[in-house]
Write a protein that holds these residues in place. Structure first.
Motif, PDB file in Angstrom:
ATOM      1  N   LEU A 135       0.825  -1.201   0.000  1.00 45.37           N
ATOM      2  CA  LEU A 135       0.000   0.000   0.000  1.00 45.37           C
ATOM      3  C   LEU A 135       0.866   1.260   0.000  1.00 45.37           C
ATOM      4  CD1 LEU A 135      -3.173   0.483   2.208  1.00 45.37           C
ATOM      5  CD2 LEU A 135      -1.643   2.360   1.704  1.00 45.37           C
ATOM      6  N   VAL A 136       1.932   1.251   0.792  1.00 41.06           N
ATOM      7  CA  VAL A 136       2.808   2.420   0.875  1.00 41.06           C
ATOM      8  C   VAL A 136       3.547   2.629  -0.437  1.00 41.06           C
ATOM      9  CG1 VAL A 136       4.819   3.405   2.047  1.00 41.06           C
ATOM     10  CG2 VAL A 136       3.073   2.204   3.367  1.00 41.06           C
ATOM     11  N   ASP A 137       4.060   1.562  -1.046  1.00 41.52           N
ATOM     12  CA  ASP A 137       4.860   1.688  -2.261  1.00 41.52           C
ATOM     13  C   ASP A 137       4.054   2.169  -3.458  1.00 41.52           C
ATOM     14  OD1 ASP A 137       7.163   0.908  -0.995  1.00 41.52           O
ATOM     15  OD2 ASP A 137       7.005  -1.199  -1.566  1.00 41.52           O
ATOM     16  N   THR A 138       2.726   1.997  -3.440  1.00 43.10           N
ATOM     17  CA  THR A 138       1.912   2.371  -4.596  1.00 43.10           C
ATOM     18  C   THR A 138       1.041   3.606  -4.345  1.00 43.10           C
ATOM     19  OG1 THR A 138       0.266   0.742  -3.875  1.00 43.10           O
ATOM     20  CG2 THR A 138       1.866   0.040  -5.542  1.00 43.10           C
ATOM     21  N   LEU A 161       4.347  -2.283  11.639  1.00 41.61           N
ATOM     22  CA  LEU A 161       4.468  -1.689  10.311  1.00 41.61           C
ATOM     23  C   LEU A 161       5.867  -1.126  10.083  1.00 41.61           C
ATOM     24  CD1 LEU A 161       3.233  -0.830   7.632  1.00 41.61           C
ATOM     25  CD2 LEU A 161       2.318   1.205   8.762  1.00 41.61           C
ATOM     26  N   LEU A 162       6.418  -0.467  11.096  1.00 45.29           N
ATOM     27  CA  LEU A 162       7.780   0.062  10.966  1.00 45.29           C
ATOM     28  C   LEU A 162       8.791  -1.070  10.758  1.00 45.29           C
ATOM     29  CD1 LEU A 162       7.770   2.835  13.730  1.00 45.29           C
ATOM     30  CD2 LEU A 162       7.771   3.183  11.268  1.00 45.29           C
ATOM     31  N   ALA A 163       8.601  -2.179  11.490  1.00 44.85           N
ATOM     32  CA  ALA A 163       9.504  -3.314  11.325  1.00 44.85           C
ATOM     33  C   ALA A 163       9.376  -3.917   9.932  1.00 44.85           C
ATOM     34  CB  ALA A 163       9.215  -4.367  12.388  1.00 44.85           C
ATOM     35  N   MET A 164       8.179  -3.949   9.382  1.00 44.60           N
ATOM     36  CA  MET A 164       7.989  -4.435   8.012  1.00 44.60           C
ATOM     37  C   MET A 164       8.798  -3.598   7.031  1.00 44.60           C
ATOM     38  SD  MET A 164       3.909  -5.256   7.797  1.00 44.60           S
ATOM     39  CE  MET A 164       3.963  -5.582   6.032  1.00 44.60           C
ATOM     40  N   MET A 165       8.799  -2.289   7.245  1.00 41.41           N
ATOM     41  CA  MET A 165       9.552  -1.403   6.362  1.00 41.41           C
ATOM     42  C   MET A 165      11.051  -1.634   6.482  1.00 41.41           C
ATOM     43  SD  MET A 165       7.441   2.144   6.888  1.00 41.41           S
ATOM     44  CE  MET A 165       5.707   2.297   6.427  1.00 41.41           C
ATOM     45  N   SER A 333      -3.364  -1.463   8.917  1.00 43.52           N
ATOM     46  CA  SER A 333      -4.621  -0.718   9.063  1.00 43.52           C
ATOM     47  C   SER A 333      -4.463   0.723   8.583  1.00 43.52           C
ATOM     48  CB  SER A 333      -5.089  -0.761  10.518  1.00 43.52           C
ATOM     49  OG  SER A 333      -4.076  -0.262  11.376  1.00 43.52           O
ATOM     50  N   ILE A 334      -3.844   0.893   7.418  1.00 45.63           N
ATOM     51  CA  ILE A 334      -3.616   2.229   6.853  1.00 45.63           C
ATOM     52  C   ILE A 334      -4.875   2.689   6.142  1.00 45.63           C
ATOM     53  CG2 ILE A 334      -2.245   3.568   5.205  1.00 45.63           C
ATOM     54  CD1 ILE A 334       0.035   1.570   5.625  1.00 45.63           C
ATOM     55  N   ASP A 335      -5.296   3.900   6.430  1.00 47.18           N
ATOM     56  CA  ASP A 335      -6.414   4.514   5.704  1.00 47.18           C
ATOM     57  C   ASP A 335      -5.833   5.185   4.462  1.00 47.18           C
ATOM     58  OD1 ASP A 335      -8.499   5.985   4.705  1.00 47.18           O
ATOM     59  OD2 ASP A 335      -9.109   6.851   6.628  1.00 47.18           O
ATOM     60  N   PRO A 336      -6.015   4.610   3.270  1.00 46.25           N
ATOM     61  CA  PRO A 336      -5.380   5.170   2.073  1.00 46.25           C
ATOM     62  C   PRO A 336      -5.930   6.524   1.678  1.00 46.25           C
ATOM     63  CG  PRO A 336      -6.866   3.383   1.483  1.00 46.25           C
ATOM     64  CD  PRO A 336      -6.786   3.401   2.974  1.00 46.25           C
ATOM     65  N   LEU A 337      -7.162   6.828   2.075  1.00 48.70           N
ATOM     66  CA  LEU A 337      -7.752   8.116   1.708  1.00 48.70           C
ATOM     67  C   LEU A 337      -7.277   9.245   2.615  1.00 48.70           C
ATOM     68  CD1 LEU A 337     -11.406   6.956   0.938  1.00 48.70           C
ATOM     69  CD2 LEU A 337      -9.524   7.337  -0.664  1.00 48.70           C
ATOM     70  N   ALA A 338      -6.931   8.914   3.859  1.00 45.96           N
ATOM     71  CA  ALA A 338      -6.453   9.933   4.797  1.00 45.96           C
ATOM     72  C   ALA A 338      -4.943  10.106   4.740  1.00 45.96           C
ATOM     73  CB  ALA A 338      -6.876   9.587   6.218  1.00 45.96           C
ATOM     74  N   SER A 339      -4.250   9.188   4.048  1.00 46.14           N
ATOM     75  CA  SER A 339      -2.789   9.217   3.989  1.00 46.14           C
ATOM     76  C   SER A 339      -2.329   9.944   2.732  1.00 46.14           C
ATOM     77  CB  SER A 339      -2.235   7.792   4.007  1.00 46.14           C
ATOM     78  OG  SER A 339      -2.700   7.087   5.147  1.00 46.14           O
ATOM     79  N   LEU A 340      -1.160  10.585   2.839  1.00 48.20           N
ATOM     80  CA  LEU A 340      -0.673  11.399   1.726  1.00 48.20           C
ATOM     81  C   LEU A 340       0.847  11.447   1.729  1.00 48.20           C
ATOM     82  CD1 LEU A 340      -1.154  13.549  -0.557  1.00 48.20           C
ATOM     83  CD2 LEU A 340      -1.040  15.278   1.258  1.00 48.20           C
ATOM     84  N   PHE A 399      -5.799  -6.392  -2.123  1.00 44.39           N
ATOM     85  CA  PHE A 399      -4.612  -5.611  -2.483  1.00 44.39           C
ATOM     86  C   PHE A 399      -4.095  -4.811  -1.294  1.00 44.39           C
ATOM     87  CE2 PHE A 399      -2.673  -1.639  -3.899  1.00 44.39           C
ATOM     88  CZ  PHE A 399      -1.663  -2.120  -4.727  1.00 44.39           C
ATOM     89  N   LEU A 400      -4.995  -4.242  -0.514  1.00 42.15           N
ATOM     90  CA  LEU A 400      -4.597  -3.372   0.598  1.00 42.15           C
ATOM     91  C   LEU A 400      -4.068  -4.151   1.789  1.00 42.15           C
ATOM     92  CD1 LEU A 400      -7.587  -0.842   0.516  1.00 42.15           C
ATOM     93  CD2 LEU A 400      -5.291  -0.504  -0.403  1.00 42.15           C
ATOM     94  N   CYS A 401      -4.410  -5.428   1.907  1.00 43.85           N
ATOM     95  CA  CYS A 401      -3.976  -6.224   3.053  1.00 43.85           C
ATOM     96  C   CYS A 401      -2.630  -6.891   2.783  1.00 43.85           C
ATOM     97  CB  CYS A 401      -5.020  -7.290   3.373  1.00 43.85           C
ATOM     98  SG  CYS A 401      -6.545  -6.640   4.065  1.00 43.85           S
ATOM     99  N   GLN A 402      -1.875  -7.098   3.844  1.00 48.69           N
ATOM    100  CA  GLN A 402      -0.571  -7.750   3.737  1.00 48.69           C
ATOM    101  C   GLN A 402      -0.189  -8.292   5.107  1.00 48.69           C
ATOM    102  OE1 GLN A 402       2.384  -5.279   1.829  1.00 48.69           O
ATOM    103  NE2 GLN A 402       4.093  -6.499   2.586  1.00 48.69           N
ATOM    104  N   VAL A 403       0.184  -9.554   5.154  1.00 47.97           N
ATOM    105  CA  VAL A 403       0.577 -10.142   6.437  1.00 47.97           C
ATOM    106  C   VAL A 403       1.943  -9.587   6.842  1.00 47.97           C
ATOM    107  CG1 VAL A 403      -0.756 -12.229   6.091  1.00 47.97           C
ATOM    108  CG2 VAL A 403       1.604 -12.141   5.283  1.00 47.97           C
ATOM    109  N   PRO A 404       2.228  -9.474   8.136  1.00 48.57           N
ATOM    110  CA  PRO A 404       3.482  -8.858   8.599  1.00 48.57           C
ATOM    111  C   PRO A 404       4.739  -9.529   8.064  1.00 48.57           C
ATOM    112  CG  PRO A 404       1.926  -9.021  10.408  1.00 48.57           C
ATOM    113  CD  PRO A 404       1.316  -9.764   9.265  1.00 48.57           C
ATOM    114  N   ASP A 405       4.700 -10.837   7.809  1.00 50.96           N
ATOM    115  CA  ASP A 405       5.908 -11.539   7.361  1.00 50.96           C
ATOM    116  C   ASP A 405       6.167 -11.382   5.867  1.00 50.96           C
ATOM    117  OD1 ASP A 405       6.334 -12.434   9.919  1.00 50.96           O
ATOM    118  OD2 ASP A 405       5.297 -14.344   9.616  1.00 50.96           O
ATOM    119  N   GLU A 406       5.216 -10.825   5.134  1.00 53.08           N
ATOM    120  CA  GLU A 406       5.364 -10.716   3.680  1.00 53.08           C
ATOM    121  C   GLU A 406       6.140  -9.451   3.308  1.00 53.08           C
ATOM    122  OE1 GLU A 406       2.602 -10.097  -0.345  1.00 53.08           O
ATOM    123  OE2 GLU A 406       1.678 -10.306   1.641  1.00 53.08           O
TER     124      GLU A 406
END
Length: 431
Positions: A135-138, A161-165, A333-340, A399-406
């Motif tokens: 979600l962040v990359d796109t 989420l930070l650890a995933m990054m 749990s990122i809100d794509p509409l509120a994020s920029l 598309f918006l969901c992703q497990v932490p290990d992925e």
């Protein structure tokens, strides 16, 4: 003559209040370090305020045993901490002391304070940085050297989420600052969430909530200084600080102890002076870059509370985590509409921007009619864009969901987004 020198080079404690000691007999500046020789051994303290009668210093550690009249010896200059490649794979405290039982750290030592590079010395941000989060990359594409805030309440998955990054980024190095974290969770975060793979090319700086406020502030400063050292060597660095709110709380303790007046919601002016001074140190530099994510705890979802508002005004974008999405079992749990991301249009090709915009429009259309759909009052055909979004709701959610290990491949993520946008596009033309 020797007697005069002895008086000049030693001072004494005149008062102890909380973690603060008042000192007399020495000419000290704010930021100077001293050793307080008390019962039970010497303690390190740092000067935080100077007045006509002497100065005030905060003790790094326990004040138990410090008494009026205890001898105070100044150190030469401010406290220093190790930086450089010797910290790779290591876990240290706010002073740079190892806490991972892996022996001493061999690295050059530096002061943690620094200044932001000149605005005209910074390179322009032109290239994207992959984070491994689809979600962040796109939909919130990050540029190398960009600074973003991660805004959320407690318990919605910020640290995960930070650890995933950190695990998924294509940056050369990562620096993680855990400021005011619960002591119980540090070990779990390093071993389970971050994992051996994430730790291999990262340095972790930890200051738990029970440690003195000065250590918590220094943890964020040290993490930034480590990132600066690597970036100035020409590397791309990912810096994560969790969290800015706990950093502001620690600085509030320091400011109030130094005699500052409380202003906005009890925060003294030094808090709002510290934030830009720290956050502006990250970003693009002359040779390398520091891409930074700062988590911000928002009370009751209030994105306009003082610390969140100040951070958002400084940073280059914001990612908002929604507790309702967490409750619904969606991660991240990122809100794509509120994020920029303010630099997405700079680092993303036009065709991909168009695909991201199409998906955003579909998500917005579905949200617009959500209440009508839930009560059965929505009439199909009244909004073709919403119709398509509702028809492909399962694909959008997947598309918006992703497990932490992925760790999502960035090119594959864009391919999936473009395919999804293509499915939604006919209804937009009809609209």
């Amino acid at each position: 003559m020797n007697a005069v020198l002895q008086q000049v080079t030693h001072g004494s404690v005149t008062r102890v209040v909380g973690t603060e000691v008042e000192l007399r007999g020495l000419r000290l500046a704010v930021g100077d370090a001293v050793d307080v020789h008390a019962r039970g051994g010497a303690r390190v303290a740092e000067v935080v305020a100077v007045d006509t009668d002497g100065c005030r210093a905060l003790v790094i550690g326990e004040v138990t045993g410090i008494a009026r009249g205890d001898r105070v010896v100044p150190r030469t200059g401010p406290l220093t901490s190790p930086v450089g490649d010797g910290l790779l794979g290591r876990v240290v405290d706010g002073l740079g002391r190892p806490i991972d039982d892996r022996g001493p750290i061999v690295a050059p030592r530096r002061g943690v304070d620094g200044s932001a590079p000149s605005a005209l010395d910074r390179r322009r941000i032109a290239d994207p940085l992959a984070t491994g989060v689809r979600l962040v990359d796109t939909l919130c594409t990050v540029g190398r050297g960009q600074r973003l805030g991660l805004f959320a309440g407690s318990g919605v998955g910020k640290s995960t989420l930070l650890a995933m990054m950190v695990r998924g980024t294509d940056a050369d190095r990562s620096v993680i600052a855990l400021v005011g974290e619960r002591g119980r969770e540090v070990h779990e975060f390093i071993e389970d969430v971050l994992g051996p793979e994430g730790l291999t090319r990262a340095a972790v700086v930890v200051a738990t909530s029970d440690q003195p406020a000065l250590l918590r502030v220094r943890a964020a400063m040290l993490a930034t200084r480590i990132a600066e050292e690597w970036a100035d060597a020409g590397r791309d660095v990912l810096l994560t600080v969790d969290s800015i709110t706990r950093l502001a709380t620690a600085q509030r303790e320091i400011g109030l102890a130094a005699g500052e007046p409380p202003t906005s919601r009890g925060y003294p002016p030094s808090v709002f002076a510290l934030l830009p001074r720290l956050l502006e140190r990250s970003g693009p530099r002359t040779h390398g870059t520091i891409t930074a994510f700062y988590s911000v705890l928002v009370e009751g979802g209030d994105l306009d509370e003082p610390v969140a508002d100040a951070a958002r005004s400084i940073l280059d974008g914001h990612i908002v985590l929604d507790r309702a999405l967490t409750t619904a079992g969606r991660f991240p749990s990122i809100d794509p509409l509120a994020s920029l991301s303010r630099l997405a249009s700079t680092v993303t090709p036009p065709d991909r921007l168009a695909a991201a915009a199409a998906v955003r429009r579909s998500l917005a259309a579905a949200e617009r009619v959500r209440d009508l759909v839930e009560v059965g009052a929505y009439v199909a055909g009244s909004d073709p864009v919403a119709d398509a979004a509702l028809e492909h709701q399962e694909s959008l959610t997947e598309f918006l969901c992703q497990v932490p290990d992925e760790v999502a491949d960035v090119e594959e993520s864009w391919e999936r987004l473009e395919a999804l946008a293509e499915e939604l596009r006919p209804s937009e033309v009809a609209a």
